[in-house]
Design a protein around this motif. Structure first.
Motif, mmCIF file in Angstrom:
data_model
loop_
_atom_site.group_PDB
_atom_site.id
_atom_site.type_symbol
_atom_site.label_atom_id
_atom_site.label_comp_id
_atom_site.label_asym_id
_atom_site.label_seq_id
_atom_site.Cartn_x
_atom_site.Cartn_y
_atom_site.Cartn_z
ATOM 1 N N LEU A 56 0.832 -1.201 0.000
ATOM 2 C CA LEU A 56 0.000 0.000 0.000
ATOM 3 C C LEU A 56 0.868 1.253 0.000
ATOM 4 N N ARG A 57 1.963 1.194 0.748
ATOM 5 C CA ARG A 57 2.870 2.344 0.773
ATOM 6 C C ARG A 57 3.474 2.587 -0.603
ATOM 7 N N ALA A 58 3.881 1.519 -1.262
ATOM 8 C CA ALA A 58 4.465 1.669 -2.590
ATOM 9 C C ALA A 58 3.461 2.257 -3.563
ATOM 10 N N LEU A 59 2.210 1.830 -3.468
ATOM 11 C CA LEU A 59 1.169 2.382 -4.322
ATOM 12 C C LEU A 59 0.993 3.879 -4.085
ATOM 13 N N LEU A 60 0.905 4.270 -2.814
ATOM 14 C CA LEU A 60 0.618 5.657 -2.486
ATOM 15 C C LEU A 60 1.801 6.580 -2.766
ATOM 16 N N VAL A 61 3.006 6.121 -2.470
ATOM 17 C CA VAL A 61 4.179 6.981 -2.639
ATOM 18 C C VAL A 61 4.597 7.068 -4.103
ATOM 19 N N LYS A 62 4.642 5.912 -4.788
ATOM 20 C CA LYS A 62 5.032 5.912 -6.201
ATOM 21 C C LYS A 62 3.894 6.382 -7.105
ATOM 22 N N ALA A 63 2.661 6.242 -6.607
ATOM 23 C CA ALA A 63 1.477 6.760 -7.279
ATOM 24 C C ALA A 63 1.426 6.406 -8.756
ATOM 25 N N PRO A 64 1.319 5.122 -9.112
ATOM 26 C CA PRO A 64 1.180 4.764 -10.530
ATOM 27 C C PRO A 64 -0.099 5.365 -11.115
ATOM 28 N N ARG A 65 -0.018 5.798 -12.370
ATOM 29 C CA ARG A 65 -1.128 6.500 -12.993
ATOM 30 C C ARG A 65 -1.478 5.872 -14.342
ATOM 31 N N GLU A 66 -2.720 6.046 -14.725
ATOM 32 C CA GLU A 66 -3.152 5.750 -16.079
ATOM 33 C C GLU A 66 -3.751 7.026 -16.654
ATOM 34 N N GLU A 67 -3.376 7.333 -17.873
ATOM 35 C CA GLU A 67 -3.824 8.574 -18.484
ATOM 36 C C GLU A 67 -5.352 8.618 -18.542
ATOM 37 N N GLY A 68 -5.883 9.766 -18.110
ATOM 38 C CA GLY A 68 -7.324 9.957 -18.130
ATOM 39 C C GLY A 68 -8.053 9.364 -16.946
ATOM 40 N N GLU A 69 -7.343 8.757 -15.986
ATOM 41 C CA GLU A 69 -7.965 8.157 -14.805
ATOM 42 C C GLU A 69 -7.514 8.895 -13.546
ATOM 43 N N ILE A 70 -8.351 8.823 -12.505
ATOM 44 C CA ILE A 70 -8.026 9.441 -11.208
ATOM 45 C C ILE A 70 -7.711 8.307 -10.235
ATOM 46 N N ALA A 71 -6.490 8.263 -9.784
ATOM 47 C CA ALA A 71 -6.055 7.185 -8.892
ATOM 48 C C ALA A 71 -6.662 7.359 -7.505
ATOM 49 N N ALA A 72 -6.923 6.230 -6.848
ATOM 50 C CA ALA A 72 -7.437 6.239 -5.481
ATOM 51 C C ALA A 72 -7.204 4.870 -4.863
ATOM 52 N N LEU A 73 -6.881 4.860 -3.583
ATOM 53 C CA LEU A 73 -6.755 3.608 -2.854
ATOM 54 C C LEU A 73 -8.081 3.374 -2.145
ATOM 55 N N ALA A 74 -8.881 2.472 -2.667
ATOM 56 C CA ALA A 74 -10.210 2.182 -2.131
ATOM 57 C C ALA A 74 -10.279 0.699 -1.812
ATOM 58 N N LEU A 75 -10.041 0.366 -0.554
ATOM 59 C CA LEU A 75 -9.903 -1.021 -0.139
ATOM 60 C C LEU A 75 -10.882 -1.304 0.997
ATOM 61 N N THR A 76 -11.642 -2.387 0.883
ATOM 62 C CA THR A 76 -12.646 -2.732 1.886
ATOM 63 C C THR A 76 -12.475 -4.197 2.299
ATOM 64 N N GLY A 77 -12.538 -4.411 3.624
ATOM 65 C CA GLY A 77 -12.551 -5.775 4.139
ATOM 66 C C GLY A 77 -11.236 -6.501 4.041
ATOM 67 N N ALA A 78 -10.102 -5.807 4.091
ATOM 68 C CA ALA A 78 -8.790 -6.453 3.979
ATOM 69 C C ALA A 78 -8.102 -6.526 5.330
ATOM 70 N N ARG A 79 -7.246 -7.511 5.439
ATOM 71 C CA ARG A 79 -6.334 -7.566 6.587
ATOM 72 C C ARG A 79 -5.010 -6.974 6.128
ATOM 73 N N ILE A 80 -4.546 -5.953 6.843
ATOM 74 C CA ILE A 80 -3.319 -5.250 6.459
ATOM 75 C C ILE A 80 -2.235 -5.620 7.454
#
Length: 488
Positions: free
Chosen positions: A51-75
């Motif tokens: 999750l940290r790598a996702l948020l810090v490196k922030a991979p993007r796709e053109e024309g999309e708005i990135a968001a970390l939306a996670l439900t019901g996971a064990r972290i």
């Protein structure tokens, strides 16, 4: 987009969904409770480092708005985002955290931890451009949000915080700045809720909250700044509520509240500025109530809620509601230990005069003189009893008339049955027992009777008693008139 090579199937789902802002829901059913979570398998486990790598490196796709939306996971592992600048919204709802997330001084757009279970939270000095949602969260260790700056609202409705064995508050919101509301109806805190120095641009809603810290401070909100209202209806508190130095220009609503801190202060709102304070409909406060040096525009207090000790020294208020007879309000002025607080009586008098109840205002002033009498020397107390019995310290002027008529009747009957002998028989006027008695009673006015007749025996002692009583009555009336004029 760079992909971590050892991702599990669950982590791969999250990684692929992030650039497009898609939600990933690991729950078997939409209403599945988040607890216990520690027995969830690999199919719904995500490492915090991913999750940290996702948020810090922030991979993007053109024309999309990135968001970390996670439900019901064990972290698993600690989510380390200290000082990170995160552009994407972070929504980790109904999740189970094995370790304490560290968001100290992080900068986020939005944070949603609704219904998640955490062993604690470190997010002091956090900066959030939007809202923070912790609705229904369960935090089993200190939640540190001191010094956070949140442009939107903080939602804590139905959340539960506890810190068993910790030496610090369970929920720390001290020095926090909120751009909107602190929304926490149904909040449960087992330990201390600290709000010292916090500022809220909107409202604070603690309705139906339970704050439990017996023997200590349950709510520490010293120097709290709220631009609107504090709604704490039906709140249940075991421990002290500390509001010293707070500024609440709206309403502090404690309707149906239950405040309990036996043997110590249950509610301290001293040196505070409050628009309206409502203390109605609840159980009797267990502990002391202190409103010393505060400024309150409208004070709404039911006598039944007041405890045995109430400290009102230098409290100022304009309106006291609901309207109650003076006999119902006066006991609260006598609950400040052995202290005589004249200002408290003057404030209550002013409140009655504000609504035009002059009779009640006079009763309060009479009670003030009687309370003051206890602080005087023995001869001062003696003279006070005389003034009280004679004219009620000037607040019972008809008593003087009653005394005068009673003594006049006694003297007229006594001297009418047996006339005193004239001093000079050939010069004495006709004897009149009524005016002779008035001559004895009234030290200034003379009708020519007293000098013309000389009583003997017990009549002479009666004349002495009437003269002395007349002087005492005149002196007490003069003192009462002087006191009345000075009040005007």
């Amino acid at each position: 987009m760079t992909v971590i090579s050892d991702l599990t199937p669950a982590e791969t789902r999250v990684w692929r969904a992030f650039p497009r802002g898609e939600s990933v829901d690991f729950r078997a059913a939409g209403d599945e409770p988040p607890a216990p979570g520690d027995d969830w398998g690999a199919e719904r486990t995500v490492r915090a480092s991913v999750l940290r790598a996702l948020l810090v490196k922030a991979p993007r796709e053109e024309g999309e708005i990135a968001a970390l939306a996670l439900t019901g996971a064990r972290i698993t592992g600690a989510l380390e985002l200290r000082h990170a600048v995160i552009e994407a919204p972070v929504r980790l709802s109904d999740c189970h955290f094995d370790d304490i997330p560290d968001l100290y001084a992080a900068q986020l757009r939005e944070l949603d931890l609704s219904r998640s279970v955490l062993p604690g939270l470190t997010s002091g000095a956090l900066r959030v451009e939007g809202v923070v949602r912790m609705t229904g969260c369960r935090v089993r260790g200190p939640a540190r949000l001191g010094g956070a700056r949140i442009s939107g609202a903080l939602f804590l409705e139905g959340a539960e915080f506890s810190a068993p064995g910790a030496s610090e508050p369970a929920l720390q919101l001290n020095q926090m700045a909120l751009g909107e509301d602190l929304w926490a109806p149904g909040l449960r805190v087992d330990g201390q809720l600290r709000l010292t120095g916090a500022s809220v641009a909107g409202r604070v809603n603690l309705q139906d909250a339970e704050l439990d810290n017996p023997g200590g401070i349950a709510l520490d909100a010293q120097n709290l700044q709220v631009e609107a209202h504090v709604r704490a209806r039906c709140v249940r508190v075991r421990g002290r509520v500390e509001l010293r130095g707070s500024r609440i220009p709206g309403r502090l609503d404690l309707l149906h509240a239950r405040l309990s801190h036996p043997g110590d202060t249950a509610l301290r709102a001293s040196s505070a500025v409050i628009g309206e304070l409502w203390l109605r409909g609840g159980d009797r406060i267990e502990g002391t109530l202190s409103l010393r040096r505060s400024q309150i525009e409208i004070l709404t207090v039911e006598p039944e809620m007041l405890p045995d000790q109430v400290y009102l020294g230098n409290l100022t208020y304009t309106v006291l509601a609901p309207h109650e007879p003076a006999a119902r309000r006066l006991p609260m002025l006598d609950r400040d230990g052995d202290r005589y607080e004249p200002h408290a009586y003057e404030q209550l008098t002013a409140a009655y005069r504000h609504i035009g109840d002059d009779d009640a205002a006079r009763l309060v002033q009479l009670a003030k003189q009687r309370r003051r009498r206890a602080t005087l020397t023995w001869y001062g107390r003696l003279w006070g009893y005389v003034q009280d019995a004679a004219v009620g310290y000037g607040f019972r002027p008809l008593r003087a008339v009653a005394w005068l008529l009673s003594l006049l009747a006694v003297g007229s009957i006594a001297y009418g049955l047996e006339h005193p002998r004239p001093v000079k028989a050939d010069e004495a006027p006709d004897f009149n027992p009524v005016f002779y008695t008035l001559d004895l009673l009234l030290p200034v006015i003379g009708f020519g009777q007293e000098q013309a007749f000389a009583p003997a025996g017990w009549h002479q002692w009666l004349s002495y008693a009437l003269i002395i009583t007349g002087w005492i009555l005149a002196t007490t009336v003069a003192a009462g008139v002087t006191r009345s004029i000075s009040r005007q």
